[in-house]
Design an enzyme around this catalytic site. Structure first.
Site, PDB file in Angstrom:
ATOM      1  CE  LYS A  51      -4.009  -2.140   1.219  1.00  0.00           C
ATOM      2  NZ  LYS A  51      -5.055  -2.330   0.236  1.00  0.00           N
ATOM      3  CE1 TYR A 107      -3.567  -3.176   5.206  1.00  0.00           C
ATOM      4  CE2 TYR A 107      -1.985  -3.289   6.995  1.00  0.00           C
ATOM      5  CZ  TYR A 107      -2.277  -3.381   5.650  1.00  0.00           C
ATOM      6  OH  TYR A 107      -1.294  -3.697   4.757  1.00  0.00           O
ATOM      7  CB  ALA A 133       3.762  -7.150  14.018  1.00  0.00           C
ATOM      8  CG  ASP A 154       7.059  -1.265  11.387  1.00  0.00           C
ATOM      9  OD1 ASP A 154       6.433  -0.564  10.564  1.00  0.00           O
ATOM     10  OD2 ASP A 154       7.666  -2.301  11.079  1.00  0.00           O
ATOM     11  N   GLY A 176       0.827 -12.472  20.534  1.00  0.00           N
ATOM     12  CA  GLY A 176       1.703 -12.694  19.383  1.00  0.00           C
ATOM     13  C   GLY A 176       3.143 -12.363  19.704  1.00  0.00           C
ATOM     14  CE  LYS A 199       8.827  -4.554   7.588  1.00  0.00           C
ATOM     15  NZ  LYS A 199       7.855  -4.334   8.660  1.00  0.00           N
TER      16      LYS A 199
HETATM   17  P1  ATR Z   1       4.590 -10.482  11.474  1.00  0.00           P
HETATM   18  O1  ATR Z   1       5.907  -9.970  10.973  1.00  0.00           O
HETATM   19  O2  ATR Z   1       3.409  -9.962  10.706  1.00  0.00           O
HETATM   20  O3  ATR Z   1       4.429 -10.360  12.956  1.00  0.00           O
HETATM   21  P2  ATR Z   1       5.276 -13.252  11.818  1.00  0.00           P
HETATM   22  O4  ATR Z   1       6.610 -12.848  12.300  1.00  0.00           O
HETATM   23  O5  ATR Z   1       5.161 -14.407  10.895  1.00  0.00           O
HETATM   24  O6  ATR Z   1       4.559 -12.047  11.084  1.00  0.00           O
HETATM   25  O7  ATR Z   1       4.327 -13.497  13.095  1.00  0.00           O
HETATM   26  C1  ATR Z   1       3.003 -13.938  13.009  1.00  0.00           C
HETATM   27  C2  ATR Z   1       2.398 -14.020  14.397  1.00  0.00           C
HETATM   28  O8  ATR Z   1       1.047 -14.513  14.272  1.00  0.00           O
HETATM   29  C3  ATR Z   1       3.109 -14.997  15.334  1.00  0.00           C
HETATM   30  O9  ATR Z   1       2.945 -14.583  16.659  1.00  0.00           O
HETATM   31  C4  ATR Z   1       2.340 -16.294  15.060  1.00  0.00           C
HETATM   32  O10 ATR Z   1       2.435 -17.253  16.081  1.00  0.00           O
HETATM   33  P3  ATR Z   1       3.600 -18.368  16.053  1.00  0.00           P
HETATM   34  O11 ATR Z   1       4.823 -17.695  16.601  1.00  0.00           O
HETATM   35  O12 ATR Z   1       3.087 -19.467  16.908  1.00  0.00           O
HETATM   36  O13 ATR Z   1       3.749 -18.777  14.598  1.00  0.00           O
HETATM   37  C5  ATR Z   1       0.937 -15.755  14.974  1.00  0.00           C
HETATM   38  N1  ATR Z   1       0.042 -16.679  14.249  1.00  0.00           N
HETATM   39  C6  ATR Z   1      -0.069 -16.820  12.917  1.00  0.00           C
HETATM   40  N2  ATR Z   1      -1.003 -17.761  12.622  1.00  0.00           N
HETATM   41  C7  ATR Z   1      -1.496 -18.228  13.807  1.00  0.00           C
HETATM   42  C8  ATR Z   1      -2.477 -19.184  14.188  1.00  0.00           C
HETATM   43  N3  ATR Z   1      -3.169 -19.890  13.270  1.00  0.00           N
HETATM   44  N4  ATR Z   1      -2.724 -19.380  15.502  1.00  0.00           N
HETATM   45  C9  ATR Z   1      -2.031 -18.679  16.438  1.00  0.00           C
HETATM   46  N5  ATR Z   1      -1.100 -17.754  16.145  1.00  0.00           N
HETATM   47  C10 ATR Z   1      -0.818 -17.513  14.859  1.00  0.00           C
END
Ligand code: ATR
Length: 271
Positions: A15, A217, A132, A102, A128, A65
């Protein structure tokens, strides 16, 4: 004509060209902001080519990143501590400086909506522990919040971030227990995003003083935020974080700190 852009792979979903393109027009700046698809294996060459082509800087998105940390000659404190670069600019010596905006975007978005919110000493629940979450935890520590409760499906990642940011780790199957008495509850996972399952958590302990923040978002109003709103809590959607993280980069490259208006929200609003 100043040139900047965003690098990633794939890049078509970004975006950022919409945001920066809108601001260039709004402020009457003769500049251009483009998307560059650069695969991981040719990141260093791709970046050098952009600099040779005269770009004043660029944003960095997935999957570059982290790798960008090693290609920059200098890093800001936020990029170092978050462990990721989302913005690059050139300093007076022509060196590439890696920054991360961020955390700034995360805070500005909330403060813009709730200017009276005082971060100091607050109890915060973070859901999480991915990329992020690192920016959010860094921001929370900079703002001197009090207790941070952290929960994540993969416990190991939560333990690591918990140690780095002095957060109390709560098991994923007990995640409902992070809610009671929390002043601010934040979803940093991708749960709730279009195509993903919703974030299932019982928010029934919230009050009309609790702030519930989703960094997702698309959609703008996730089930998680809907539940919070139904229970009377104050809510923050994720679109503002995306907009606010772009502002300091725009200022560095083009010399104007953009003001966020309704129009930019409309441009980005998912259908
Ligand atoms: P970002 O950079 O957007 O934070 P990421 O580093 O891949 O992306 O992190 C994704 C987050 O969403 C993680 O906290 C992930 O949990 P895991 O560490 O267990 O992978 C969480 N997440 C993604 N899909 C999930 C799911 N189906 N259930 C629970 N947590 C999920």
């Amino acid at each position: 004509m100043k040139k900047a852009g965003v690098i990633g792979h794939p890049i078509s979903h970004s975006k950022s060209p919409l945001i920066h393109g809108y601001w260039l027009k709004k402020y009457g700046i003769e500049g251009i902001y483009s998307a560059y698809d650069i695969p991981s294996e040719s990141l260093a060459e791709g970046v050098n080519r952009l600099i040779e082509d005269g770009l004043v800087g660029f944003n960095v998105t997935l999957p570059h990143k982290q790798k960008m940390l090693f290609l920059c000659q200098r890093l800001t404190k936020s990029a170092t501590q978050i462990g990721a670069v989302n913005t690059v600019f050139l300093n007076e010596k022509g060196e590439m400086v890696g920054d991360n905006t961020d955390a700034y975007g995360f805070c500005e978005n909330l403060q813009n909506l709730y200017p009276d919110f005082d971060w100091k000493g607050k109890t915060v629940a973070v859901i999480g522990a991915g990329g992020a979450a690192r920016a959010v935890l860094y921001a929370l520590r900079e703002k001197k919040v009090g207790q941070i409760r952290l929960t994540n499906r993969t416990k190991n990642s939560a333990d690591n971030l918990g140690q780095m940011y002095q957060a109390d780790v709560i098991a994923w199957d007990k995640k409902d227990s992070i809610v009671p008495d929390a002043d601010l509850i934040i979803n940093t996972t991708s749960l709730g995003m279009k195509g993903q399952p919703p974030l299932e958590i019982d928010l029934s302990g919230v009050t009309n003083q609790t702030l519930v923040y989703d960094i997702v978002y698309n959609p703008l109003h996730t089930q998680f935020l809907q539940q919070a709103r139904n229970l009377g809590a104050k809510t923050v959607t994720g679109i503002g974080m995306l907009i606010h993280q772009a502002r300091p980069a725009f200022q560095t490259w083009f010399g104007v700190m953009p003001v966020v208006d309704e129009e930019v929200n409309k441009i980005l609003m998912p259908e």
